[in-house]
Design an enzyme around this catalytic site. Structure first.
Site, mmCIF file in Angstrom:
data_model
loop_
_atom_site.group_PDB
_atom_site.id
_atom_site.type_symbol
_atom_site.label_atom_id
_atom_site.label_comp_id
_atom_site.label_asym_id
_atom_site.label_seq_id
_atom_site.Cartn_x
_atom_site.Cartn_y
_atom_site.Cartn_z
ATOM 1 N N GLU A 53 89.365 70.694 60.352
ATOM 2 C CA GLU A 53 88.885 70.139 59.086
ATOM 3 C C GLU A 53 89.636 68.878 58.678
ATOM 4 O OE1 GLU A 53 89.510 73.303 59.676
ATOM 5 O OE2 GLU A 53 87.805 74.528 59.046
ATOM 6 N N PHE A 115 88.772 87.903 51.843
ATOM 7 C CA PHE A 115 88.933 87.260 53.146
ATOM 8 C C PHE A 115 88.589 85.769 53.038
ATOM 9 C CE2 PHE A 115 87.038 85.993 57.279
ATOM 10 C CZ PHE A 115 88.229 85.980 58.006
ATOM 11 N N GLN A 116 89.454 84.949 53.585
ATOM 12 C CA GLN A 116 89.321 83.488 53.544
ATOM 13 C C GLN A 116 89.188 82.956 52.116
ATOM 14 O OE1 GLN A 116 86.422 82.176 56.563
ATOM 15 N NE2 GLN A 116 88.142 81.969 57.965
ATOM 16 N N LYS A 165 79.856 81.298 47.562
ATOM 17 C CA LYS A 165 78.720 81.599 48.438
ATOM 18 C C LYS A 165 77.509 82.102 47.657
ATOM 19 C CE LYS A 165 77.723 83.693 52.910
ATOM 20 N NZ LYS A 165 78.224 84.535 54.006
ATOM 21 N N MET A 484 109.234 54.912 65.217
ATOM 22 C CA MET A 484 109.793 54.528 63.915
ATOM 23 C C MET A 484 110.937 55.478 63.528
ATOM 24 S SD MET A 484 109.492 52.071 61.824
ATOM 25 C CE MET A 484 107.910 51.266 61.571
#
Lengths: 587, 172
Positions: A53, A115-116, A165, A484
């Site tokens: 993502e 969940f999630q 949802k 760097m």
């Protein structure tokens, strides 16, 4: 308004379509399945499947920055949303318009550690310009249009819309068009007050050593603002420097351009900033990378600061004339006011000023010597620029030395061709950003100038590049070090190279082949040009592994906590005064 | 150019008119904590149910430069309609309400009631061995009252924080 019942997901697609969206970058998951189902049943909006993502947000950033449009992201709840956080923060710091749609568990489960489940609006509150949790499907169309309005108006930024949802599955007949939505409170000021414009031109007219310091705000304002900036600088005959984010706002090869300023900016730009008497800041924010030590920052100048975000003004540097407004609108007003008053700069003083600048320029602070067959990284990037410049390439970068060298050696003649993570400094930004740019400009040459360490941070996106056959060229400046970090350890930490060696690197050529791309390796200066040409002429994606000197440092450099006049021009300057305690704590 | 190091810290009362939407208070508080600004007190409640406006009164402190930043940062929050610095935009009335519970018997109990009377605190609950006083006024006055109650059996204090409104006919 239509009487037909549609699901929230369908309304969402309709809202996206009405906002002119033709592509979204995302990754599916349980909470967004109804949205993916609605996507499946339409053809107006293409979905680009990233591999993590974080890549989706950077891809949307690349898309947004190269087009001026809002980039759109779709991720699932929980880990989908948390993986997007870095990209959202990146977009917030660099003022990139993004709408990120996140799935959420159904409303009745919110707060139950489902969940999630993650508290997405809570987590993203400090890293978005604004966010929404949609609790009722009837609000969905309005919120979608508001989200786009907020993302692109004023100082642009990322907006999260969290979508439970059950809300996207619920049915509604209620739809509003973008034109019907008027935000209740958010109306950024874009037009400056006339008296401020008048004061500004009077102040400029008195200048003897003026400089224009322009940043990403000009690019965000649009190509017209960049044209107006160029007109103003030409009309006044004054020098112009750009920030890292502002590169391309003013033509890079113009004789009035002093290059980038700041920590790794040019000698002439930094000394001109230090010595100027009137500073005209348009759309830049006095970032610490630009100012160096604050109490020694351009101490004798009158400062005009044009910014669309009032909170950017007087944040780091106190200015004499704050002007809140859109860069383009203010530039237009400044040009008109200057011409209407028939003002003139003191030409004698200006000539002396330019003479001084030419002396600084003559130091040729970006010079380097390419000797023998081992490729210097500066040489690699300079050749890349020379061999591609006629094709107006879009350049993205990762973060580190290669990023600074790209900023120094590439000259950008037009805006929206330079995509880099400036504020947040996100390693792993460049390749997914290049995917977004390439999707927006399918026929253009898009190059991610990368380091061997950064590129591994989002290497999985090679799979996405392969899936859509995006002909992105990844040019890895491979010095086998987090360059760097190594440079700072050399300069500040007694050469104790703690964990900065890129051990166990993959074979990038084989890696390219594994991802259905072409791999090219170059380790000889003689072969560099031919191999770069081979890369450009290869139709599909290419990974170019350019092996370079291992211990090259990036100069010029203003050490942390130092002032503009304390620049180090090269390794021979290193023995100067030790970095102060105060400087050591700065990043 | 002003140097912020030499600037002195001052206290300000700022009124913020916001949309009464979920998370708006978290946004304001998060802004203060995230940017390291001080909150001396903060009150919030809906003031216009029809238009869904809430009003936040925040007392904060900082150098003039920081205070300007605080106002600009508040003003750019999307659900914020208006930010008003009541301390500098003309005179304002500031009030705070406290509920003060004092438990005790005998002379201490009588003394607490006597002081409450002087301070024009109202008794809102009482028994043979306690009082709850309600008192409204400037925060400093509340401080003094609570201080005086300390030796007389102070048990519990609940304060609203400052609410403020500008004097004169003008609205926010």
């Amino acid at each position: 308004m239509s009487a037909e019942l549609k699901t929230g997901a369908q309304m969402l697609i309709r809202a996206l379509r009405d906002q002119g969206v033709d592509v979204i970058f995302g990754y599916p998951g349980g909470a967004v399945l109804p949205i993916y189902d609605a996507l499946f049943q339409q053809n107006d909006i293409q979905h680009i499947l990233v591999r993590q993502e974080g890549g989706a947000v950077h891809a949307a950033e690349g898309y947004a920055r190269s087009t001026g449009k809002v980039g759109v992201v779709l991720v699932t709840s929980g880990p989908g949303a948390t993986n997007a956080v870095t990209g959202l923060t990146d977009a917030l710091m660099d003022s990139i318009p993004i709408v990120c749609l996140t799935g959420q568990v159904p409303t009745h489960l919110i707060g139950n550690d489902a969940f999630q489940e993650a508290d997405t609006t809570g987590i993203t509150r400090p890293c978005t310009k604004h966010n929404y949790l949609v609790k009722d499907v009837a609000d969905l169309p309005r919120i979608m249009h508001e989200a786009f309005y907020v993302a692109r108006s004023g100082r642009p930024g990322p907006v999260v819309v969290d979508l439970p949802k059950d809300v996207v599955q619920a049915k509604t007949s209620h739809y509003v068009t973008p034109a019907e939505v008027k935000h209740r409170s958010y109306r950024p000021q874009t037009k400056a007050e006339d008296h401020k414009i008048a004061e500004a031109v009077e102040m400029i007219a008195k200048a003897k050593r003026p400089i224009v310091y322009a940043g990403g705000g000009v690019i965000n304002s649009g190509p017209k603002a960049c044209e107006l900036l160029t007109r103003l600088v030409h009309m006044l005959g004054v020098p112009c420097t750009n920030t890292l984010m502002g590169l391309g706002a003013f033509p890079g090869s113009d004789p009035q351009f002093l290059g980038m300023l700041g920590m790794h900016g040019t000698y002439e730009a930094n000394l001109a900033m230090y010595n100027c008497d009137v500073m005209i800041n348009i759309g830049a924010r006095f970032d610490d990378r630009v100012t160096g030590r604050l109490d020694e920052f351009s101490p004798r100048s009158k400062k005009i600061h044009v910014d669309i975000d009032a909170s950017s003004i007087n944040k780091n540097v106190m200015v004499d004339l704050p002007i809140v407004g859109d860069a383009g609108s203010v530039l237009e007003d400044l040009l008109a006011a200057w011409q209407a008053r028939k003002l003139q700069l003191d030409q004698k003083a200006l000539k002396d000023w330019w003479q001084k600048i030419e002396e600084w320029r003559a130091r040729d602070c970006l010079k380097f010597e390419q000797k023998g067959q081992v490729i210097k990284p500066q040489h690699a990037i300079k050749r890349l620029y020379e061999l591609t410049k006629d094709r107006s390439p879009f350049i993205t970068t990762e973060v580190g030395q290669h990023q600074m060298w790209a900023a120094q050696y590439f000259k950008f003649e037009q805006p929206n061709h330079w995509m880099t993570s400036g504020g947040l400094g996100t390693m792993g930004y460049g390749m997914p950003a290049a995917m977004g740019v390439q999707r927006a400009h399918p026929d253009a040459l898009v190059i991610d100038v990368a380091g061997e360490a950064s590129i591994l941070m989002n290497i999985q996106e090679l799979s996405c590049i392969a899936q859509y056959n995006l002909p992105v060229k990844v040019f890895i400046v491979n010095n086998q070090w987090m360059g760097m970090v190594r440079q700072w350890q050399e300069l500040l930490h007694g050469g104790r190279y703690s964990e900065s060696y890129s051990a166990a690197l993959p074979d990038f050529v084989k890696l390219a082949e594994a991802f259905h791309a072409v791999g090219i390796r170059c380790d000889k200066a003689d072969e560099l040009d031919d191999k770069i040409m081979e890369m450009i002429e290869t139709p599909g994606p290419v990974i170019f592994d350019c092996l370079v000197t291992k211990d090259e440092n990036c100069f010029p450099m203003i050490p942390s906590g130092a002032a503009h006049y304390e620049m180090l021009l090269g390794p021979e300057d290193k023995a100067g005064k030790p970095i102060s305690e105060e400087g050591m704590v700065l990043v | 150019m002003a140097n912020h190091k030499t600037q002195v810290t001052e206290s300000r009362t700022i009124a913020v008119l916001v949309d009464n939407e979920p998370g708006v208070l978290a946004r304001v508080i998060g802004l203060f904590s995230g940017r390291g600004y001080n909150i001396e007190s903060l009150t919030v409640t809906e003031v216009d149910p029809r238009q869904r406006f809430s009003r936040i009164t925040v007392v904060t402190s900082g150098t003039p430069q920081i205070l300007e930043q605080i106002k600009a940062q508040l003003d750019r929050l999307v659900p914020v309609h208006r930010v008003s610095d009541l301390s500098i935009e003309g005179p304002a009335v500031e009030r705070e309400l406290a509920l003060v519970k004092v438990a005790g018997t005998g002379e201490k109990r009588v003394e607490s009631l006597r002081i409450a009377d002087i301070f024009r605190a109202r008794v809102v609950d009482s028994s043979h061995d306690h009082f709850i006083f309600e008192m409204t006024g400037k925060s400093e006055k509340l401080d003094v009252f609570i201080d005086l109650m300390q030796p007389l059996g102070l048990v519990d204090v609940s304060r609203t924080g400052v609410v403020a409104i500008s004097r004169g006919p003008q609205g926010l």
